[in-house]
Design a protein around this motif. Structure first.
Motif, PDB file in Angstrom:
ATOM      1  N   ILE A 182       0.835  -1.200   0.000  1.00 46.37           N
ATOM      2  CA  ILE A 182       0.000   0.000   0.000  1.00 46.37           C
ATOM      3  C   ILE A 182       0.872   1.253   0.000  1.00 46.37           C
ATOM      4  N   LEU A 183       1.920   1.260   0.813  1.00 50.35           N
ATOM      5  CA  LEU A 183       2.806   2.425   0.862  1.00 50.35           C
ATOM      6  C   LEU A 183       3.600   2.582  -0.433  1.00 50.35           C
ATOM      7  N   THR A 184       3.947   1.461  -1.058  1.00 51.02           N
ATOM      8  CA  THR A 184       4.630   1.535  -2.355  1.00 51.02           C
ATOM      9  C   THR A 184       3.720   2.137  -3.414  1.00 51.02           C
ATOM     10  N   LEU A 185       2.447   1.738  -3.407  1.00 48.51           N
ATOM     11  CA  LEU A 185       1.478   2.315  -4.352  1.00 48.51           C
ATOM     12  C   LEU A 185       1.339   3.822  -4.126  1.00 48.51           C
ATOM     13  N   ARG A 186       1.312   4.228  -2.867  1.00 49.33           N
ATOM     14  CA  ARG A 186       1.264   5.666  -2.567  1.00 49.33           C
ATOM     15  C   ARG A 186       2.493   6.372  -3.127  1.00 49.33           C
ATOM     16  N   ASP A 187       3.661   5.778  -2.926  1.00 47.94           N
ATOM     17  CA  ASP A 187       4.904   6.405  -3.380  1.00 47.94           C
ATOM     18  C   ASP A 187       4.980   6.480  -4.895  1.00 47.94           C
ATOM     19  N   LYS A 188       4.219   5.643  -5.585  1.00 39.83           N
ATOM     20  CA  LYS A 188       4.157   5.695  -7.049  1.00 39.83           C
ATOM     21  C   LYS A 188       3.144   6.714  -7.547  1.00 39.83           C
ATOM     22  N   GLY A 189       2.460   7.388  -6.619  1.00 43.42           N
ATOM     23  CA  GLY A 189       1.554   8.466  -6.999  1.00 43.42           C
ATOM     24  C   GLY A 189       0.082   8.166  -6.896  1.00 43.42           C
ATOM     25  N   HIS A 190      -0.279   6.957  -6.469  1.00 42.09           N
ATOM     26  CA  HIS A 190      -1.694   6.633  -6.313  1.00 42.09           C
ATOM     27  C   HIS A 190      -2.270   7.326  -5.077  1.00 42.09           C
ATOM     28  N   THR A 191      -3.502   7.750  -5.182  1.00 45.26           N
ATOM     29  CA  THR A 191      -4.235   8.293  -4.040  1.00 45.26           C
ATOM     30  C   THR A 191      -5.013   7.143  -3.403  1.00 45.26           C
ATOM     31  N   ILE A 192      -4.929   7.043  -2.081  1.00 42.80           N
ATOM     32  CA  ILE A 192      -5.483   5.874  -1.397  1.00 42.80           C
ATOM     33  C   ILE A 192      -6.391   6.315  -0.258  1.00 42.80           C
ATOM     34  N   ILE A 193      -7.591   5.740  -0.227  1.00 42.68           N
ATOM     35  CA  ILE A 193      -8.486   5.879   0.922  1.00 42.68           C
ATOM     36  C   ILE A 193      -8.445   4.560   1.685  1.00 42.68           C
ATOM     37  N   TYR A 194      -8.096   4.653   2.949  1.00 44.25           N
ATOM     38  CA  TYR A 194      -7.944   3.477   3.796  1.00 44.25           C
ATOM     39  C   TYR A 194      -8.979   3.568   4.913  1.00 44.25           C
ATOM     40  N   SER A 195      -9.982   2.714   4.860  1.00 47.09           N
ATOM     41  CA  SER A 195     -11.088   2.777   5.808  1.00 47.09           C
ATOM     42  C   SER A 195     -10.943   1.713   6.882  1.00 47.09           C
ATOM     43  N   THR A 196     -11.077   2.130   8.143  1.00 47.05           N
ATOM     44  CA  THR A 196     -10.944   1.168   9.236  1.00 47.05           C
ATOM     45  C   THR A 196     -11.577   1.722  10.507  1.00 47.05           C
ATOM     46  N   HIS A 197     -11.917   0.817  11.423  1.00 43.52           N
ATOM     47  CA  HIS A 197     -12.273   1.219  12.782  1.00 43.52           C
ATOM     48  C   HIS A 197     -11.215   0.726  13.757  1.00 43.52           C
ATOM     49  N   ASN A 198     -10.174   0.077  13.221  1.00 43.16           N
ATOM     50  CA  ASN A 198      -9.064  -0.435  14.028  1.00 43.16           C
ATOM     51  C   ASN A 198      -7.893   0.544  13.934  1.00 43.16           C
ATOM     52  N   MET A 199      -7.545   1.174  15.045  1.00 43.26           N
ATOM     53  CA  MET A 199      -6.545   2.236  15.029  1.00 43.26           C
ATOM     54  C   MET A 199      -5.102   1.743  15.020  1.00 43.26           C
ATOM     55  N   ALA A 200      -4.891   0.438  15.200  1.00 39.54           N
ATOM     56  CA  ALA A 200      -3.536  -0.074  15.377  1.00 39.54           C
ATOM     57  C   ALA A 200      -2.613   0.260  14.207  1.00 39.54           C
ATOM     58  N   SER A 201      -3.142   0.252  12.987  1.00 39.05           N
ATOM     59  CA  SER A 201      -2.291   0.454  11.806  1.00 39.05           C
ATOM     60  C   SER A 201      -2.331   1.877  11.261  1.00 39.05           C
ATOM     61  N   VAL A 202      -3.165   2.733  11.819  1.00 40.01           N
ATOM     62  CA  VAL A 202      -3.376   4.064  11.237  1.00 40.01           C
ATOM     63  C   VAL A 202      -2.087   4.869  11.194  1.00 40.01           C
ATOM     64  N   GLU A 203      -1.330   4.868  12.295  1.00 41.05           N
ATOM     65  CA  GLU A 203      -0.115   5.677  12.345  1.00 41.05           C
ATOM     66  C   GLU A 203       0.952   5.155  11.393  1.00 41.05           C
ATOM     67  N   ASP A 204       0.943   3.854  11.097  1.00 42.72           N
ATOM     68  CA  ASP A 204       1.923   3.280  10.168  1.00 42.72           C
ATOM     69  C   ASP A 204       1.554   3.534   8.713  1.00 42.72           C
ATOM     70  N   VAL A 205       0.261   3.663   8.425  1.00 39.94           N
ATOM     71  CA  VAL A 205      -0.196   3.684   7.037  1.00 39.94           C
ATOM     72  C   VAL A 205      -0.647   5.067   6.573  1.00 39.94           C
TER      73      VAL A 205
END
Length: 302
Positions: A175-198
């Protein structure tokens, strides 16, 4: 900041429930935008509107600078929380078929799929029926199908659900590689554990409204609580009323660890100077709240 997707005043009502009530968000181009909120907050309804699966009762969606059209859907890749592939169909066969629906030729689809299947170590499953794969393997296949046509906007709804830690880390890197290639990403979650990493930016929806939005680090600064961790090798730190309080202290193998609460009027430099007059400082660090702490605080006050 360059905005790729804008949602303006979106309202969506159902028979006895308003799922979205005047929701507005700005999704920056080339970043991971966290769409956060508890179950039932309205996240999935908003995603369905962005995908043109359903229409808003009021408001508008602006896609890459223009009013959203049916043609724009081709530039969206959507991984829903409820996965939906054909159980009896062979993996490679249906992946090519679904890629063709997104505009790829069979040959180009096969070439890209082989690259992704090799990366995710699932090439041996190409000719297997989907039902023969584990849940994690099936989710890898659906992720690949979602990103294969290289859309400008990718929407992942609870993408790590059901993954073990190793495969969750693999997916996060992709997911982070796709972002670095210029893609815009919406990441939906109710689990906060990964939010700060992603996530780079977030919007928190609760009870059909946006209740918090901003850059992740800026949001954490906004909710700072004046807590500091101090590690010292000599001396003993005592509270100084009106300046700072010592909330916790612990001796670990001869090294003292303190949790200190700073008075709002005191600067960081002043706090460090006061502490240094009593103990030998090994480390001094502000303890910013986690996104989970912020989530709980905001939602519980709604």
């Amino acid at each position: 900041m360059d905005t790729f997707l804008q949602v303006r005043g979106v309202v969506k009502r159902f028979a006895h429930h308003t799922a979205l009530d005047g929701v507005s968000i700005d999704v920056p181009r080339g970043r991971v935008f966290g769409l956060l909120g508890p179950n039932g907050a309205g996240k999935t309804t908003l995603i369905r509107i962005i995908n043109r699966i359903t229409a808003p009762d009021e408001g508008a969606v602006i896609f890459n600078g223009h009013p959203f059209t049916a043609e724009d859907v081709k530039q969206i890749g959507y991984l829903p929380e409820e996965r939906g592939l054909y159980k009896k169909m062979k993996v490679g066969e249906q992946a090519i078929y679904l890629a063709q629906l997104k505009g790829l030729s069979a040959g180009e689809a096969r070439r890209r799929l082989q690259t992704w299947f090799a990366k995710f170590d699932i090439m041996p499953w190409w000719d297997k029926k989907l039902e023969e794969l584990s849940k994690g393997m099936q989710q890898k296949v659906q992720f690949i199908i979602t990103v294969l046509h290289e859309p400008q906007l990718l929407i992942f709804d609870e993408p790590f659900s059901g993954f073990d830690p190793v495969n969750a880390e693999l997916l996060k890197r992709e997911i982070l590689t796709l972002r670095d290639k210029g893609h815009t990403i919406i990441y939906s979650t109710h689990n906060m554990a990964s939010v700060e990493d992603v996530c780079d930016d977030i919007a928190l929806i609760n009870h059909s409204h946006v209740v918090l939005t901003g850059n992740v680090q800026e949001v954490k600064q906004r909710f700072r609580t004046g807590l500091y961790e101090v590690v010292s090798t000599q001396g003993e730190l005592a509270p100084q009323p009106g300046r700072f309080d010592v909330l916790q202290q612990e001796n670990r193998a001869g090294v003292r660890h303190y949790l200190v609460q700073k008075a709002p009027t005191l600067t960081n430099s002043e706090l460090a100077s006061l502490i240094a007059s009593s103990v030998e400082i090994r480390s001094f660090a502000e303890q910013l709240p986690s996104m989970n702490d912020i989530f709980l605080k905001v939602v519980s006050h709604e």
